[in-house]
Design a protein around this motif. Structure first.
Motif, PDB file in Angstrom:
ATOM      1  N   PHE A  92      90.516  52.972  68.828  1.00 28.92           N
ATOM      2  CA  PHE A  92      91.349  54.178  68.845  1.00 28.92           C
ATOM      3  C   PHE A  92      91.485  54.769  67.440  1.00 28.92           C
ATOM      4  O   PHE A  92      91.348  55.987  67.247  1.00 28.92           O
ATOM      5  N   LEU A  93      91.755  53.924  66.451  1.00 27.42           N
ATOM      6  CA  LEU A  93      91.861  54.415  65.073  1.00 27.42           C
ATOM      7  C   LEU A  93      90.546  54.996  64.592  1.00 27.42           C
ATOM      8  O   LEU A  93      90.519  56.033  63.912  1.00 27.42           O
ATOM      9  N   ALA A  94      89.445  54.341  64.932  1.00 26.52           N
ATOM     10  CA  ALA A  94      88.136  54.853  64.532  1.00 26.52           C
ATOM     11  C   ALA A  94      87.857  56.205  65.166  1.00 26.52           C
ATOM     12  O   ALA A  94      87.288  57.102  64.527  1.00 26.52           O
ATOM     13  N   PHE A  95      88.251  56.383  66.411  1.00 26.09           N
ATOM     14  CA  PHE A  95      88.033  57.664  67.096  1.00 26.09           C
ATOM     15  C   PHE A  95      88.843  58.773  66.439  1.00 26.09           C
ATOM     16  O   PHE A  95      88.348  59.894  66.239  1.00 26.09           O
ATOM     17  N   MET A  96      90.092  58.501  66.089  1.00 22.27           N
ATOM     18  CA  MET A  96      90.928  59.529  65.452  1.00 22.27           C
ATOM     19  C   MET A  96      90.421  59.850  64.048  1.00 22.27           C
ATOM     20  O   MET A  96      90.414  61.023  63.634  1.00 22.27           O
ATOM     21  N   ILE A  97      89.983  58.852  63.293  1.00 21.71           N
ATOM     22  CA  ILE A  97      89.446  59.102  61.958  1.00 21.71           C
ATOM     23  C   ILE A  97      88.144  59.884  62.049  1.00 21.71           C
ATOM     24  O   ILE A  97      87.861  60.765  61.211  1.00 21.71           O
ATOM     25  N   LYS A 113      85.394  64.218  54.224  1.00 16.55           N
ATOM     26  CA  LYS A 113      84.831  64.058  55.565  1.00 16.55           C
ATOM     27  C   LYS A 113      83.800  62.944  55.610  1.00 16.55           C
ATOM     28  O   LYS A 113      83.758  62.157  56.560  1.00 16.55           O
ATOM     29  N   ARG A 114      82.958  62.891  54.571  1.00 22.35           N
ATOM     30  CA  ARG A 114      81.968  61.807  54.535  1.00 22.35           C
ATOM     31  C   ARG A 114      82.652  60.438  54.473  1.00 22.35           C
ATOM     32  O   ARG A 114      82.202  59.478  55.102  1.00 22.35           O
ATOM     33  N   PHE A 115      83.724  60.370  53.717  1.00 16.90           N
ATOM     34  CA  PHE A 115      84.465  59.105  53.636  1.00 16.90           C
ATOM     35  C   PHE A 115      85.084  58.743  54.984  1.00 16.90           C
ATOM     36  O   PHE A 115      85.047  57.580  55.404  1.00 16.90           O
ATOM     37  N   PHE A 116      85.650  59.735  55.680  1.00 13.02           N
ATOM     38  CA  PHE A 116      86.225  59.491  57.000  1.00 13.02           C
ATOM     39  C   PHE A 116      85.156  59.031  57.995  1.00 13.02           C
ATOM     40  O   PHE A 116      85.384  58.119  58.793  1.00 13.02           O
ATOM     41  N   LEU A 117      83.987  59.663  57.958  1.00 17.11           N
ATOM     42  CA  LEU A 117      82.916  59.279  58.876  1.00 17.11           C
ATOM     43  C   LEU A 117      82.425  57.869  58.592  1.00 17.11           C
ATOM     44  O   LEU A 117      82.143  57.092  59.518  1.00 17.11           O
ATOM     45  N   LEU A 118      82.294  57.525  57.314  1.00 21.16           N
ATOM     46  CA  LEU A 118      81.870  56.172  56.959  1.00 21.16           C
ATOM     47  C   LEU A 118      82.903  55.142  57.408  1.00 21.16           C
ATOM     48  O   LEU A 118      82.554  54.083  57.952  1.00 21.16           O
ATOM     49  N   MET A 119      84.180  55.452  57.195  1.00 26.82           N
ATOM     50  CA  MET A 119      85.240  54.534  57.622  1.00 26.82           C
ATOM     51  C   MET A 119      85.257  54.387  59.143  1.00 26.82           C
ATOM     52  O   MET A 119      85.397  53.275  59.671  1.00 26.82           O
ATOM     53  N   ALA A 120      85.077  55.513  59.851  1.00 28.79           N
ATOM     54  CA  ALA A 120      85.044  55.445  61.313  1.00 28.79           C
ATOM     55  C   ALA A 120      83.851  54.636  61.796  1.00 28.79           C
ATOM     56  O   ALA A 120      83.964  53.855  62.753  1.00 28.79           O
ATOM     57  N   GLY A 121      82.696  54.796  61.146  1.00 22.73           N
ATOM     58  CA  GLY A 121      81.526  54.026  61.533  1.00 22.73           C
ATOM     59  C   GLY A 121      81.728  52.535  61.359  1.00 22.73           C
ATOM     60  O   GLY A 121      81.373  51.732  62.244  1.00 22.73           O
ATOM     61  N   ALA A 175      76.550  51.317  68.438  1.00 23.87           N
ATOM     62  CA  ALA A 175      75.679  52.488  68.296  1.00 23.87           C
ATOM     63  C   ALA A 175      76.443  53.669  67.697  1.00 23.87           C
ATOM     64  O   ALA A 175      75.925  54.376  66.816  1.00 23.87           O
ATOM     65  N   ALA A 176      77.675  53.889  68.140  1.00 17.60           N
ATOM     66  CA  ALA A 176      78.486  54.959  67.568  1.00 17.60           C
ATOM     67  C   ALA A 176      78.762  54.716  66.085  1.00 17.60           C
ATOM     68  O   ALA A 176      78.712  55.644  65.266  1.00 17.60           O
ATOM     69  N   GLY A 177      79.040  53.466  65.729  1.00 18.44           N
ATOM     70  CA  GLY A 177      79.280  53.151  64.327  1.00 18.44           C
ATOM     71  C   GLY A 177      78.064  53.378  63.456  1.00 18.44           C
ATOM     72  O   GLY A 177      78.173  53.900  62.339  1.00 18.44           O
ATOM     73  N   LEU A 178      76.899  53.001  63.948  1.00 16.31           N
ATOM     74  CA  LEU A 178      75.671  53.215  63.171  1.00 16.31           C
ATOM     75  C   LEU A 178      75.388  54.699  62.992  1.00 16.31           C
ATOM     76  O   LEU A 178      74.938  55.132  61.923  1.00 16.31           O
ATOM     77  N   ILE A 179      75.649  55.488  64.027  1.00 14.62           N
ATOM     78  CA  ILE A 179      75.429  56.941  63.912  1.00 14.62           C
ATOM     79  C   ILE A 179      76.342  57.535  62.855  1.00 14.62           C
ATOM     80  O   ILE A 179      75.913  58.334  62.008  1.00 14.62           O
ATOM     81  N   PHE A 180      77.608  57.153  62.858  1.00 15.63           N
ATOM     82  CA  PHE A 180      78.541  57.707  61.876  1.00 15.63           C
ATOM     83  C   PHE A 180      78.208  57.241  60.462  1.00 15.63           C
ATOM     84  O   PHE A 180      78.383  57.997  59.500  1.00 15.63           O
ATOM     85  N   CYS A 181      77.737  56.020  60.316  1.00 19.42           N
ATOM     86  CA  CYS A 181      77.341  55.556  58.988  1.00 19.42           C
ATOM     87  C   CYS A 181      76.137  56.335  58.473  1.00 19.42           C
ATOM     88  O   CYS A 181      76.052  56.647  57.281  1.00 19.42           O
ATOM     89  N   CYS A 182      75.204  56.652  59.368  1.00 14.48           N
ATOM     90  CA  CYS A 182      74.043  57.449  58.957  1.00 14.48           C
ATOM     91  C   CYS A 182      74.442  58.883  58.638  1.00 14.48           C
ATOM     92  O   CYS A 182      73.945  59.473  57.681  1.00 14.48           O
ATOM     93  N   VAL A 183      75.352  59.448  59.451  1.00 14.09           N
ATOM     94  CA  VAL A 183      75.775  60.831  59.225  1.00 14.09           C
ATOM     95  C   VAL A 183      76.545  60.957  57.920  1.00 14.09           C
ATOM     96  O   VAL A 183      76.463  61.985  57.231  1.00 14.09           O
ATOM     97  N   SER A 184      77.290  59.921  57.548  1.00 15.41           N
ATOM     98  CA  SER A 184      78.059  59.991  56.308  1.00 15.41           C
ATOM     99  C   SER A 184      77.156  60.091  55.082  1.00 15.41           C
ATOM    100  O   SER A 184      77.575  60.603  54.041  1.00 15.41           O
ATOM    101  N   CYS A 185      75.923  59.611  55.194  1.00 16.27           N
ATOM    102  CA  CYS A 185      74.964  59.709  54.088  1.00 16.27           C
ATOM    103  C   CYS A 185      74.083  60.948  54.179  1.00 16.27           C
ATOM    104  O   CYS A 185      73.244  61.171  53.301  1.00 16.27           O
ATOM    105  N   CYS A 186      74.268  61.739  55.225  1.00 19.04           N
ATOM    106  CA  CYS A 186      73.439  62.925  55.428  1.00 19.04           C
ATOM    107  C   CYS A 186      74.047  64.083  54.674  1.00 19.04           C
ATOM    108  O   CYS A 186      75.250  64.340  54.756  1.00 19.04           O
TER     109      CYS A 186
END
Length: 220
Positions: A92-97, A113-121, A175-186
């Motif tokens: 739930f926290l990851a989804f809100m972040i 935003k990149r930091f939030f996406l990395l943390m959510a991932g 899978a969702a976490g890996l996507i967000f970690c990749c997007v944070s570096c994009c």
């Protein structure tokens, strides 16, 4: 545009994983009755979950009873309670972040935003691992007791639907976490404007020949 599509895909998978985590936590189908040997009474099916056990009859009626004591539960179910609750909070926290890190949200800067996406991932990956541990643990104990000749046939259980949903949920969260970690570096290419500093060229001093205007102080 590609990063935004990946963000939507990651957020969708994260939402599915969050709902799946809560559903697995509540579902009573962690262990079901095993119809083997002389135990062929199929009009009643016993379901065991983390919080209650239920009896499902042939007419699709289900009667459930909450466990009277937590200490009376097996160790695997006791630990699974805490782990699944922790996984629900993490997802739930990851989804809100992740929502705060989306491109369509304009209340934060790009670096934030990149930091939030990395943390959510990272939190989604942790939630997936936390879901995987109790589901695999309960499955291991159930299979071990099923093939144990000492255990009475009436007490043997099989894997329930919640365990299969739990494995799927863990994979979706990772899978969702890996996507967000990749997007944070994009880094998307934006419209960058180059400003050039005007250069000043010195020209040789030109001597203009001509009649000078008479000075007011010149002699008449």
């Amino acid at each position: 545009m590609a990063c935004y599509i990946l963000q939507l895909a990651g957020l969708s998978l994260g939402g599915i994983g969050m709902v799946g985590t809560v559903a697995v936590t509540i579902m009573p189908q962690w262990r079901v009755s095993a119809f083997i040997g002389s135990n062929i009474v199929v009009f009643e099916n016993l379901l065991e979950g983390l919080w209650m056990n239920c009896m499902r009859h042939a007419n699709f009626r289900m009667q459930c009873k909450i466990y009277d004591s937590q200490l009376a539960l097996p160790p695997d179910l006791q630990a699974s309670r805490g782990l699944m609750c922790a996984a629900s909070v993490l997802s739930f926290l990851a989804f809100m972040i992740a929502i705060l890190g989306m491109k369509c949200v304009i209340c934060t800067g790009n670096n934030v935003k990149r930091f939030f996406l990395l943390m959510a991932g990272i939190m989604f990956i942790l939630a997936g691992i936390v879901v995987l541990i109790p589901v695999s643990w309960v499955a291991h104990v159930t299979i071990k007791d099923f093939y144990n000749p000492i255990v009475n046939t009436a007490q043997k259980r099989e894997l329930g639907e919640a365990l299969y949903i739990g494995w799927t949920t863990a994979a979706v969260l990772v899978a969702a976490g890996l996507i967000f970690c990749c997007v944070s570096c994009c880094k998307e290419k934006g419209n960058h404007y180059r400003y050039s500093i005007p250069s000043y060229h010195t020209t040789p001093k030109s001597h203009h020949s001509g009649r000078k205007s008479p000075s007011v102080y010149s002699k008449i």
